[in-house]
Design an enzyme around this catalytic site. Sequence first.
Site, PDB file in Angstrom:
ATOM      1  CD  GLU A 782     -39.581  26.509 -24.301  1.00 19.65           C
ATOM      2  OE1 GLU A 782     -39.108  26.056 -23.246  1.00 19.65           O
ATOM      3  OE2 GLU A 782     -38.883  27.021 -25.205  1.00 19.65           O
ATOM      4  CG  ASP A 783     -39.543  20.232 -22.073  1.00 17.07           C
ATOM      5  OD1 ASP A 783     -39.257  19.484 -23.017  1.00 17.07           O
ATOM      6  OD2 ASP A 783     -38.715  20.846 -21.395  1.00 17.07           O
ATOM      7  CB  ALA A 784     -46.511  21.786 -23.329  1.00 13.47           C
ATOM      8  N   GLY A 934     -42.800  18.358 -17.608  1.00 10.64           N
ATOM      9  CA  GLY A 934     -43.543  19.166 -18.560  1.00 10.64           C
ATOM     10  C   GLY A 934     -44.932  19.410 -18.044  1.00 10.64           C
ATOM     11  NE  ARG A 966     -34.402  19.363 -22.171  1.00  4.85           N
ATOM     12  CZ  ARG A 966     -35.703  19.499 -22.143  1.00  4.85           C
ATOM     13  NH1 ARG A 966     -36.473  18.477 -22.456  1.00  4.85           N
ATOM     14  NH2 ARG A 966     -36.258  20.627 -21.787  1.00  4.85           N
TER      15      ARG A 966
END
Lengths: 1166, 353
Positions: A782-784, A934, A966
């Site tokens: 999740e974009d971390a 993120g 994206r």
Amino acid sequence: MAVTESAKSSHHHHSAQDEHLTLMLFQAFAKLLEPIYQGKKLTDPITTAKDKWALLPAFLKVKGLVKQHLDSFNYFCDVELKQIIKANEMVVSEVDPNFFLRYVDIRVGLPERQDSDSDADITPNECRLRDMTYAAPVFVDIQYVRGKAVIARNGVNIGRLPIMLRSNKCVLTNKSEHEMAVLKECPLDPGGYFIINGTEKVILVQEQLSKNRIIVEADTKKQIVQASVTSSTHERKSNTYVLSKKGAIYLRHNSVSEDVPIVLVLKALGIQSDHEILLMVAGTDSVYQDTFSVNFEECSKLGVFTQQQALDYFGARVRTSRKILTTRKSYAHEALEALATIVLAHVPVKNLNFRPKALYIAVMTRRILMAMANPQLVDDRDYVGNKRLELAGQLLSLLFEDLFKRFNGELKMNIDKILKKPNRTEEFDAYNILSGHGHTITQGMNRAISTGNWSLKRFKMERAGVTHVLSRLSYISALGMMTRISSQFEKTRKVSGPRALQPSQFGMLCPSDTPEGEACGLVKNLALMTHITTDDDEEHVIRLAMVLGAEDVLAVSGQELYAPGAYVIFMNGTPFGITRYPARFLTRFRKMRRMGKISEFVSIFINHHQGGVHIATDGGRICRPLIIVENKKSKVTLRHIKSLKAGKMTFEDFLKKGLVEYVDVNEENDAHIAIYEHEISASTTHLEIEPFTILGAVAGLIPFPHHNQSPRNTYQCAMGKQAIGAIAYNQFLRIDTLLYLMVYPQQPMVKTRTIELIKYDKLPAGQNAVVAVMSYSGYDIEDALVLNKSSVDRGFGRCQVLRKYVTTLKKHPNQTMDRIGDRKSDEEGNPIKKHRIIEGDGLAAVGERIEQGESYILKQVPTHTANNPAEGPQNRLGDYKDAAMNYKLTDPAYIDKVMISCSESEQTIIKVLTRQTRRPELGDKFSSRHGQKGVCGIIVQQEDMPFNDFGTCPDIIMNPHGFPSRMTVGKMIELLAGKAGVLSGNLQYGTAFGGSKVQDMSEILISHGFNYSGKDFVTSGITGESLQAYIFFGPIYYQKLKHMVQDKMHSRARGPRAVLTRQPTEGRSRDGGLRLGEMERDCLIAYGASQLLLERLMLSSDVHEIDLCENCGLMGYSSWCTTCESSKFVTRMKIPYAAKLLLQELLSMNVLARIVLEDEFPNKLQ
Amino acid sequence: MAPSKEELERRRIVGVELERVSNVTSTDFPGHYPGEDHSWNLDDFKKNSKIDIHKANDLDYEFDLIGVDASVANAFRRILISEVPTLAIETVFVHNNTSIVQDEVLAQRLGLVPLRGDKKGFQQLRWRKKSPDEPAAEATDFNTVVMTLKVACTRNHATPNTETDPSKLYFNSSVYARDIKFAPQGRQSSWFSGAGEIRPVNPDILLAKLRPGQEIDLEIHCVLGIGQDHAKFSPVATASYRLLPSIKIKKPITGEDAEKFVNCFPKGVAEVQKDKKTGENTAVVVNPRKDTVSREVLRHDEFKGKVELGRIRDHFIFSIESTGMYNSDELFLQAVQILKKKCTDFQEKLMES
């Protein structure tokens, strides 16, 4: 201004002084011009195609980034103030007919201090620190009657006007970088805002539908076509409509009680012959004539045939708002007055000549006929050419005129009061009264700017939220605020029209920079090269148009007016002439403009649909410069660019020589613009200076934005403003409520031209992180992001948070004053824990670490402050109680600064600045420049990080899943260009529609022994074995955003409760509980977890035990029912306190609610 | 059954393909194959393993580590980065700091300054703090090195008015690492004397800038620590390795292609030579060690099937860049010592249970 001056004079003759000035300017901007060369020297070959963009820095050199605001404010101070004085020049007395006071002239002085402690000039920074207003006195020259003589007095102060920073009244104008440093100002600060009571306030640009223009709209459902005009003059503002209802055409106005047939109106205006009316409205076109002919019937049905009849009819329907005292005028008189001054107020009626107004109404009617015949001939409200931008100057001018009128009203009242006295002891001098009235204007201005409420009596205008506090989160956020345009549309309305991207926005408004959510598309931003016009003189232009062959429109009949080939010439929407050769007229007019005979901001264009030539000189139009193309050749040639680069020419010279011109939206629509020189064709009229100027300052930070999916650029525009970085050169001299600073900001490896132009490279907000695009550890979903601990140790993402705590030592009505107390000590003489860091003066020591609960200002207030001595003996004067200020945050900070000063009202203010230095931690938010945000998911030891053949470890590992959905290809190219830049030791460019080419970047990579694609052979730091995939590896500019866990993390087991409901408080700042909301409740209900539900909603919240009487169903206490006067049926039960409260509140309203208890399982025992 | 020669070669090479790396092996027993005896044998190890030193500067050391498994090479690398103890500035007592650099920032900058001194002296030093959870022991000359930094900026009245260079206008306009002065405590004066005095490795590191009237006055305490705790304790700028590249030409590459082939590699990797038999210009790999594995050859169709890239699995080109407290070669020996200690400790623990 000096730039312009020097340009003018250096053009004609070179005096020594000019030379000096030019030299100075050249030096000042040499740095700006440097990066243009990109290693090129002046002698190197220059091609126009590539280097015409050098005009852009030249433009910004003259115009600056917030020039719209400054121009507008300067225009207000220098021109509009004088006009206001002129319009309200006389103050006369109703008592003494001989008395008068006339304003002759008005000037704005230089900003000065009100306290005369020091002779030094006031500086903006002093105002910020001391909570003062940066304002300058306004002086007027007056003539008035004293006794029997007329006396002139010059330089009378009538109040203080807040001064816009960097305007020509500001102390910062034309200051060099060094002088700015002495004044503790940042040379890169754009200015354009005000300082009111220490806070920086911006008057946002307001977008409006243009005034005094006809807008034709059709409602297809209701079969209504209407032409509306918002007339706006200094005196009044009103709407006039001409509309067709069921085929007939009427005039509608607020001051007329019902719709009036149009023919009747025209008759009232003196066009009595039906034939003339027909010709004026429909010309000789039979279709229009047929459509219009019904209206004659309408009028004759009413029995109106003459002007007198028409006036009588009209006058009977005029709404009079006159005082009852004045004598009633005849209907005809009233009609004449209304038609002359109220209906279409902006069309002047001189000597009762109504012909211009009749013509105007005829034009409106004709537009309706046209729209009825061809529904496509309606106007678009959202078209940018139909919009005007209202700037600080215009808003201030409205406000000032209102205040000035009030000031004069009060003045007159006071003068009358004195003149009424039959025998005065001394000779009456109006000056004494005038000089004592400064507060009206000063305070009116201050209040409006500081609250943002613009309330004008004249126009019944009540506008809130005009001003905003300048956001100093980062340099970009401040700059972005200065270019922001807010719309008058309601945010809640769900219309898509005003929010949509308009094709006419091209080059004027940034297509990317708009917020998400409710204000999406309503708040816009100016593009890089836009200019907003100020009002210009009409008369001069009309005279010129006449010279160029226009015929007076009042001298021709309707037949000629609409003869084939004849074009009506409009000046700011009002017809004044006709021409039979519109194209020739247009070219000649433009030629005159290019020659500098008229202002460069006057626009002219032909509307072939309406058969009109429109000239506009009004303020608020958006325009931008374009290179003129004639005979398939750009007028700007290599020679010009060379002399521009050599500093021999400025942008003004380009304008004056007719190489470049300003084009507004309407004129742009009439032009054929080539983007590049090779695209010029026979019909081309203009050449774009640089395509990337269609973006604004904030969107200009994005490298390769033309490779990104468009919403990503919009997201970045929002996030760029939240990035922590350097704020200004004077950032350590400021004391702001909240300031975020980055410890080691870097300029981006991949720059854009815009970055250099707005000098983001001097005040950056981010760092170049080496990024590996790969999966790692599972803490990156999740974009971390995965952060390298050693990078963090070495200072990556480190930032400081500076917080201001302020207090004032107040003076109370009973002559007592707040004071600073002394620190308390324990038995051994050491200060108590709470006063650990307090020094002898009762204030915290600079440099000390402050922890929760510790005091930093030992303020004490008198126990007795009211001004009545009969309070009682216990409140002795001279008693004080502690009101110490304590540090409330859980995380410790350091005392950075302590400032003691006094404000304008002579009160002591103490400001304490605390500082926290934070290293990135789990949950801190980061983002690249491509709308890819993120949070930090894990911080990994360097030895566990993957490394490439050179031993390089990434600072950040980013999960590749961020890319496919994206589609931020620009980010990949940024990495490639950044890597190439690192290897070749220079900065690469990612300018929109240009920038470094991927192929070139790949070649640099290859030549340095890297793979062309930017993917490296990487070894795992954990196993020591090679990774099975090549990893996309290189530097990407990362921003740290202001959202940090430290400010957000919160938990609570027990804690404070609200007084009324006894439920846990809300919010982190009050140590509140975490709400189990409706949706969560629904889940528990659906699941059937009734005991959990009970616990969460009652037991853990506001459980309350009551004594309930089963007999009467009311609450008692102590096992006693007061209603039944018995304890027999009383039982105890638990209900939420809120429920108990509800029952009691209902009771207080005479609503009785009884609780009836029943056995839940009555048959259980059987 | 002994494996075939091709099989042995296949096992030796990590394949470098166009879009992937093949055969990286990640089995529970690297280097073990079913049906073969790969039990550890000292003689075999002695025979197969080798260290070739290629570059041996004080700060920059490069050697080939041949014949060990990736886990061993990686263990050395990891220990070098994070477990070899060094001395670094840990605590800064600020008596006065009126510079624009804030206390915390200045302290962090100081921490990252690498220190050096008499290496024998360092052996006398002990841990101040063994683990982060444990409270620090009392500061003694055994565990704490004290240094001071006291600089004040003043105006140089001797310079002419026209001068604009701050370094000439003022004294001490910049504070450098060289201004940090060692203040020996107890026996430290004998351990670190003369040239062995504790001092920054690089005297020219800029710490802060000052203007007249500003002053920095600090007492600095340095302790031993390891890179795991903070990057400042890491004795290396970095320690890393890469596998020796192998470039195999399957079919002769001749003529213009040969030229192109050579250009696909960094200088000195391949050469065009006249073939002895045919007399044609043929590409020959001279020194694959210099290859940077850019895979450029694999992009071009002319070389399809003619060249095979790979890397030797157990040939590590190891490089150590010391930050200066110890020489790079000493660091490697220390790393070996630490690994050995870990092994013996582990062995002891195993014995206990």
